[in-house]
Design a protein around this motif. Structure first.
Motif, PDB file in Angstrom:
ATOM      1  N   PRO A   1       0.582  -1.359   0.149  1.00  0.00           N
ATOM      2  CA  PRO A   1       0.173   0.171   0.204  1.00  0.00           C
ATOM      3  C   PRO A   1       1.358   0.982  -0.212  1.00  0.00           C
ATOM      4  O   PRO A   1       1.795   1.256   0.710  1.00  0.00           O
ATOM      5  N   PRO A   2       0.587   2.441  -0.274  1.00  0.00           N
ATOM      6  CA  PRO A   2       0.968   3.560  -0.176  1.00  0.00           C
ATOM      7  C   PRO A   2       1.488   3.856   1.498  1.00  0.00           C
ATOM      8  O   PRO A   2       0.984   3.767   1.938  1.00  0.00           O
ATOM      9  N   HIS A   3       2.788   4.464   1.023  1.00  0.00           N
ATOM     10  CA  HIS A   3       3.145   4.322   2.592  1.00  0.00           C
ATOM     11  C   HIS A   3       3.139   5.634   3.496  1.00  0.00           C
ATOM     12  O   HIS A   3       2.489   5.657   4.559  1.00  0.00           O
ATOM     13  N   GLY A   4       3.171   6.539   2.054  1.00  0.00           N
ATOM     14  CA  GLY A   4       3.273   7.958   3.325  1.00  0.00           C
ATOM     15  C   GLY A   4       2.191   8.609   2.658  1.00  0.00           C
ATOM     16  O   GLY A   4       0.744   8.514   1.802  1.00  0.00           O
ATOM     17  N   PRO A   5       1.102   9.644   3.223  1.00  0.00           N
ATOM     18  CA  PRO A   5      -0.475  10.150   3.354  1.00  0.00           C
ATOM     19  C   PRO A   5       0.081  11.376   2.216  1.00  0.00           C
ATOM     20  O   PRO A   5       1.031  11.807   2.353  1.00  0.00           O
ATOM     21  N   ALA A   6      -1.320  11.413   1.014  1.00  0.00           N
ATOM     22  CA  ALA A   6      -1.087  11.562  -0.101  1.00  0.00           C
ATOM     23  C   ALA A   6       0.301  11.717  -0.690  1.00  0.00           C
ATOM     24  O   ALA A   6       1.315  12.523  -1.630  1.00  0.00           O
ATOM     25  N   THR A   7       1.117  10.134  -1.119  1.00  0.00           N
ATOM     26  CA  THR A   7       1.551   9.790  -2.008  1.00  0.00           C
ATOM     27  C   THR A   7       1.376   9.035  -2.590  1.00  0.00           C
ATOM     28  O   THR A   7       0.566   8.131  -2.465  1.00  0.00           O
ATOM     29  N   LEU A   8       1.234   9.613  -4.461  1.00  0.00           N
ATOM     30  CA  LEU A   8       0.648   8.779  -5.355  1.00  0.00           C
ATOM     31  C   LEU A   8       0.971   7.932  -5.570  1.00  0.00           C
ATOM     32  O   LEU A   8       2.645   8.174  -6.061  1.00  0.00           O
TER      33      LEU A   8
ATOM     34  N   GLN B   1      -2.920  -8.749 -21.329  1.00  0.00           N
ATOM     35  CA  GLN B   1      -2.712 -10.142 -22.474  1.00  0.00           C
ATOM     36  C   GLN B   1      -3.269  -9.988 -23.544  1.00  0.00           C
ATOM     37  O   GLN B   1      -4.109  -9.457 -23.891  1.00  0.00           O
ATOM     38  N   ASP B   2      -3.172 -11.562 -24.777  1.00  0.00           N
ATOM     39  CA  ASP B   2      -3.728 -11.603 -25.449  1.00  0.00           C
ATOM     40  C   ASP B   2      -4.034 -10.325 -26.454  1.00  0.00           C
ATOM     41  O   ASP B   2      -5.045 -10.150 -27.605  1.00  0.00           O
ATOM     42  N   GLY B   3      -3.184  -9.399 -26.919  1.00  0.00           N
ATOM     43  CA  GLY B   3      -2.957  -8.344 -27.142  1.00  0.00           C
ATOM     44  C   GLY B   3      -3.901  -7.241 -26.812  1.00  0.00           C
ATOM     45  O   GLY B   3      -3.514  -6.671 -27.543  1.00  0.00           O
ATOM     46  N   HIS B   4      -4.587  -7.539 -25.737  1.00  0.00           N
ATOM     47  CA  HIS B   4      -5.119  -6.260 -24.889  1.00  0.00           C
ATOM     48  C   HIS B   4      -3.597  -5.353 -24.763  1.00  0.00           C
ATOM     49  O   HIS B   4      -2.707  -5.540 -23.747  1.00  0.00           O
ATOM     50  N   ARG B   5      -4.086  -4.391 -24.805  1.00  0.00           N
ATOM     51  CA  ARG B   5      -3.597  -2.769 -24.188  1.00  0.00           C
ATOM     52  C   ARG B   5      -3.120  -2.929 -22.788  1.00  0.00           C
ATOM     53  O   ARG B   5      -4.278  -3.460 -21.261  1.00  0.00           O
ATOM     54  N   GLY B   6      -2.238  -2.250 -21.551  1.00  0.00           N
ATOM     55  CA  GLY B   6      -2.124  -2.981 -20.677  1.00  0.00           C
ATOM     56  C   GLY B   6      -2.978  -1.910 -19.805  1.00  0.00           C
ATOM     57  O   GLY B   6      -3.467  -1.078 -20.700  1.00  0.00           O
ATOM     58  N   ARG B   7      -2.726  -1.289 -18.464  1.00  0.00           N
ATOM     59  CA  ARG B   7      -3.534  -0.721 -17.574  1.00  0.00           C
ATOM     60  C   ARG B   7      -2.628   0.690 -16.820  1.00  0.00           C
ATOM     61  O   ARG B   7      -1.275  -0.362 -16.052  1.00  0.00           O
ATOM     62  N   LEU B   8      -3.170   1.256 -16.999  1.00  0.00           N
ATOM     63  CA  LEU B   8      -2.694   1.823 -15.120  1.00  0.00           C
ATOM     64  C   LEU B   8      -3.343   1.918 -13.957  1.00  0.00           C
ATOM     65  O   LEU B   8      -4.783   2.341 -14.342  1.00  0.00           O
ATOM     66  N   TYR B   9      -2.632   1.919 -13.326  1.00  0.00           N
ATOM     67  CA  TYR B   9      -3.181   2.022 -11.459  1.00  0.00           C
ATOM     68  C   TYR B   9      -2.131   2.604 -11.289  1.00  0.00           C
ATOM     69  O   TYR B   9      -1.445   3.312 -11.050  1.00  0.00           O
ATOM     70  N   PHE B  10      -3.566   3.945 -10.251  1.00  0.00           N
ATOM     71  CA  PHE B  10      -3.031   4.974  -9.241  1.00  0.00           C
ATOM     72  C   PHE B  10      -3.692   4.894  -7.834  1.00  0.00           C
ATOM     73  O   PHE B  10      -4.493   4.043  -7.808  1.00  0.00           O
ATOM     74  N   ALA B  11      -2.734   5.086  -6.462  1.00  0.00           N
ATOM     75  CA  ALA B  11      -3.314   4.931  -5.073  1.00  0.00           C
ATOM     76  C   ALA B  11      -2.630   5.630  -4.471  1.00  0.00           C
ATOM     77  O   ALA B  11      -1.496   6.118  -4.324  1.00  0.00           O
ATOM     78  N   MET B  12      -3.653   6.377  -3.239  1.00  0.00           N
ATOM     79  CA  MET B  12      -2.910   7.210  -2.026  1.00  0.00           C
ATOM     80  C   MET B  12      -3.863   6.854  -0.882  1.00  0.00           C
ATOM     81  O   MET B  12      -4.839   6.040  -1.032  1.00  0.00           O
ATOM     82  N   ARG B  13      -3.356   7.107   0.286  1.00  0.00           N
ATOM     83  CA  ARG B  13      -3.403   6.749   1.514  1.00  0.00           C
ATOM     84  C   ARG B  13      -3.608   8.707   2.012  1.00  0.00           C
ATOM     85  O   ARG B  13      -2.718   9.193   1.636  1.00  0.00           O
ATOM     86  N   PHE B  14      -5.134   8.910   2.519  1.00  0.00           N
ATOM     87  CA  PHE B  14      -5.279   9.547   2.827  1.00  0.00           C
ATOM     88  C   PHE B  14      -5.306   9.704   4.644  1.00  0.00           C
ATOM     89  O   PHE B  14      -6.666   8.116   4.840  1.00  0.00           O
TER      90      PHE B  14
END
Length: 429
Positions: free
Chosen positions: A89-96, A104-117
């Protein structure tokens, strides 16, 4: 041979390289700040989503999904795909925290974003996932919206760089070109004129050094010419005294002259020959020291008779030597500077006689061309003396000034000389 590059092209290459470096550096910096801007935009969106979540929780209507964002009070409640892409998990608060996954199978990947508040009720975790297609569309829209501005900035920067290079080249190359033209035009008449202003102190100092060097060289040449003129004039008097006294001794009656003795007679002959050589040399030196050598008097000279006369004058150099002499001449009358022709041909004949101790010397004259060959049968060589060394230099200088063809090539056991004189009358015509 390495081809040298002109200074102005080197300066242009330096400025272009510097411009390309700056443009590349600022492009990387712009890309970096673009990514920071995108991250800041994402952080702002996540913060607003958390605020809406807290507003919903305060109203009693809590939903884990706030639009496209997922807000939970613990990391384990986040979707499995998020936890798989971001194991920690995100370590510090307000850290992106962000992570890209390949498709897979020719599909495009994804970008994941997470933050702790941090909130009054404890930590909150928020995540968001977008596909690479959405990222591409977003970047494409951003580029499309800013394309005109980027083009204007790029074209303006290129024009500004070109203008700067042109101005620098104009301000630097033009004075340098003026300095070169001024240096090429320096001569005795304008050597002491005031120095032009070449705009830069370094170029003005260089111009001063050039003029100082040429002035020093001009003074040295003037001193040498003055020395030659004075020395030649001063030598004329003692040479005339020597020759007059030799003629006087020879004109005395036999009963009054001690010159009847064979030893004294040979000494007088050597003095006479030496004084004649000195006379010819001084006259030639005087002519060489003049500014305009075209004033040398000419007259019709029987070239074959001149060669026979010079051979007789220098025959004493072959005494007590095992040397075979072959002289072949054809009748030829040429308009020549008599003194210069006598010095040149006499030096060549003396060279052949003096440097042949055992062997043969061949002198052939046909028309305006004279061939002198000497072949040394032994390994002995005569020592050069001052008169002979000066004679060689005079031969080269005289033939060059008179426009005669002169070649002195080494041959087996000796040298082969070819001299072709030019008729002064036909040359003037």
């Amino acid at each position: 041979m390495i081809r040298q590059i002109r200074l102005k092209w080197q300066l242009a290459a330096i400025f272009l390289g510097l411009g390309a470096l700056l443009v590349g550096g600022y492009s990387l910096l712009a890309a970096h700040y673009f990514m920071l801007g995108m991250d800041s935009t994402m952080v702002g969106a996540l913060e607003r989503a958390v605020e809406r979540y807290e507003d919903q929780r305060a109203g009693g209507t809590v939903q884990p999904d706030v639009g496209p964002f997922t807000v939970t009070s613990s990391w384990q409640e986040q979707p499995e795909a998020v936890r798989r892409a971001l194991p920690q998990p995100p370590h510090g608060p307000a850290t992106l925290a962000k992570q890209h996954t390949e498709g897979q199978d020719g599909h495009r990947g994804r970008l994941y974003f997470a933050m702790r508040f941090q909130s009054d009720g404890g930590d909150l975790f928020i995540s968001h996932a977008i596909s690479r297609k959405q990222v591409s569309d977003l970047v494409e829209d951003t580029i499309h919206n800013n394309l005109n501005a980027l083009l204007i900035i790029s074209i303006g920067s290129a024009l500004a760089l070109a203008a700067v290079i042109w101005l620098v080249m104009r301000r630097v190359a033009k004075p340098v070109a003026r300095l070169g033209e001024w240096a090429h035009g320096l001569e005795t008449g304008n050597l002491r004129d005031p120095l032009p202003d070449f705009r830069y102190p370094e170029l003005n100092e260089l111009a001063g050094l050039v003029r100082s060097s040429l002035s020093s060289l001009e003074n040295s040449l003037e001193r040498e010419h003055r020395f030659l003129r004075h020395t030649s004039h001063e030598l004329r008097t003692p040479i005339s005294v020597i020759r007059n006294n030799v003629e006087l001794i020879r004109s005395l009656p036999p009963e009054q002259a001690a010159a009847a003795d064979s030893i004294l007679a040979s000494i007088i002959d050597r003095v006479d020959r030496a004084s004649l050589t000195m006379k010819h040399l001084t006259e030639t030196l005087l002519w060489l020291s003049r500014e305009e050598p075209d004033n040398l008097p000419t007259r019709s000279v029987a070239l074959d008779h001149l060669i026979q006369e010079l051979v007789s004058e220098h025959r004493y150099l072959l005494r007590d030597k095992d040397v075979t002499l072959d002289v072949q001449t054809d009748p030829a009358t040429v308009a020549l500077p008599d003194v210069a022709a006598r010095v040149v041909i006499g030096n060549l004949i003396r060279n052949a006689f003096q440097h042949t101790w055992a062997g043969e010397v061949s002198i052939r004259q046909h028309g305006h061309t004279v061939h002198i060959d000497n072949h040394q049968a032994s390994d002995e060589e005569a020592n050069d003396d001052l008169g002979f060394g000066l004679g060689l230099q005079l031969t080269a200088q005289l033939t060059e000034r008179l426009g005669w063809t002169y070649r002195n090539d080494p041959a087996p056991g000796g040298h082969r000389v070819i001299l072709e004189v030019t008729d002064a009358g036909s040359a003037r015509a």
